[in-house]
Write a protein that holds these residues in place. Sequence first.
Motif, PDB file in Angstrom:
ATOM      1  N   MET A   1       0.809  -1.207   0.000  1.00  0.00           N
ATOM      2  CA  MET A   1       0.000   0.000   0.000  1.00  0.00           C
ATOM      3  C   MET A   1       0.848   1.265   0.000  1.00  0.00           C
ATOM      4  N   PHE A   2       2.041   1.176   0.586  1.00  0.00           N
ATOM      5  CA  PHE A   2       2.885   2.360   0.703  1.00  0.00           C
ATOM      6  C   PHE A   2       4.292   2.069   0.160  1.00  0.00           C
ATOM      7  N   PRO A   3       4.385   1.794  -1.133  1.00  0.00           N
ATOM      8  CA  PRO A   3       5.683   1.408  -1.697  1.00  0.00           C
ATOM      9  C   PRO A   3       6.731   2.514  -1.639  1.00  0.00           C
ATOM     10  N   GLU A   4       6.287   3.766  -1.568  1.00  0.00           N
ATOM     11  CA  GLU A   4       7.224   4.894  -1.550  1.00  0.00           C
ATOM     12  C   GLU A   4       7.458   5.436  -0.143  1.00  0.00           C
ATOM     13  N   ALA A   5       6.800   4.872   0.847  1.00  0.00           N
ATOM     14  CA  ALA A   5       6.919   5.387   2.211  1.00  0.00           C
ATOM     15  C   ALA A   5       8.275   5.060   2.817  1.00  0.00           C
ATOM     16  N   PRO A   6       8.780   5.918   3.698  1.00  0.00           N
ATOM     17  CA  PRO A   6      10.000   5.561   4.434  1.00  0.00           C
ATOM     18  C   PRO A   6       9.800   4.240   5.160  1.00  0.00           C
ATOM     19  N   TYR A   7      10.774   3.348   5.015  1.00  0.00           N
ATOM     20  CA  TYR A   7      10.693   2.028   5.632  1.00  0.00           C
ATOM     21  C   TYR A   7      11.933   1.847   6.499  1.00  0.00           C
TER      22      TYR A   7
END
Length: 206
Positions: free
Chosen positions: A75-81
Amino acid sequence: MSKPYVRLNKDDVAVLMVDHQAGLLSLVRDFDPDVFKNNVLALADIASFFELPTILTTSFEDGPNGPLVPELKEMFPEAPYIARPGQINAWDNEDFVAAVKATGKKQLLIAGVVTEVCVAFPALSAVEAGYDVFVVTDASGTFNPVTRDAAWQRMSQAGVQLMSWFAVGGELHRDWRNDIEGFGGLLAGHLPAYSNLMQSYAQQAR
């Protein structure tokens, strides 16, 4: 002593999804597993719907805690991980704190596993750092209601606001006229009773 009403502002809030990991999810006993997963994904859908900056973090994922649940990563492929190598309190990880600061937001929505550790520790740390902190109670889980309630009390005494994902959505949306079908559809996707309500509304609107 009562405190003034500080409500969520979709223009000034970031979402922190803390340690929703495959191994840790097996520890959650204060919610039915299917209900809990639905609640977590409902919060994620809210973050996506309102385009809220979202940060994902895991703790010792190479160990027994396991990897992040795949739905959140998708759902959040570009989110900081932030895969923390060992810090139990996410706020002890410099990369995590830097990611929070980089959002520029002063309100933080936090959910995670388990409530009294992975949620409470960064929530209390963020309050100390000057943020307005909101914990999503039903998207956070732990061993039993006793440990959960103790964590809720500890956080609320420190100034953390406790909310459900449904309340989060309502407070962010503010006015039904902003998007009836979009927001109503989001709720219906996670609440069968609300799906019935939306179906009735659609029939009446014809």
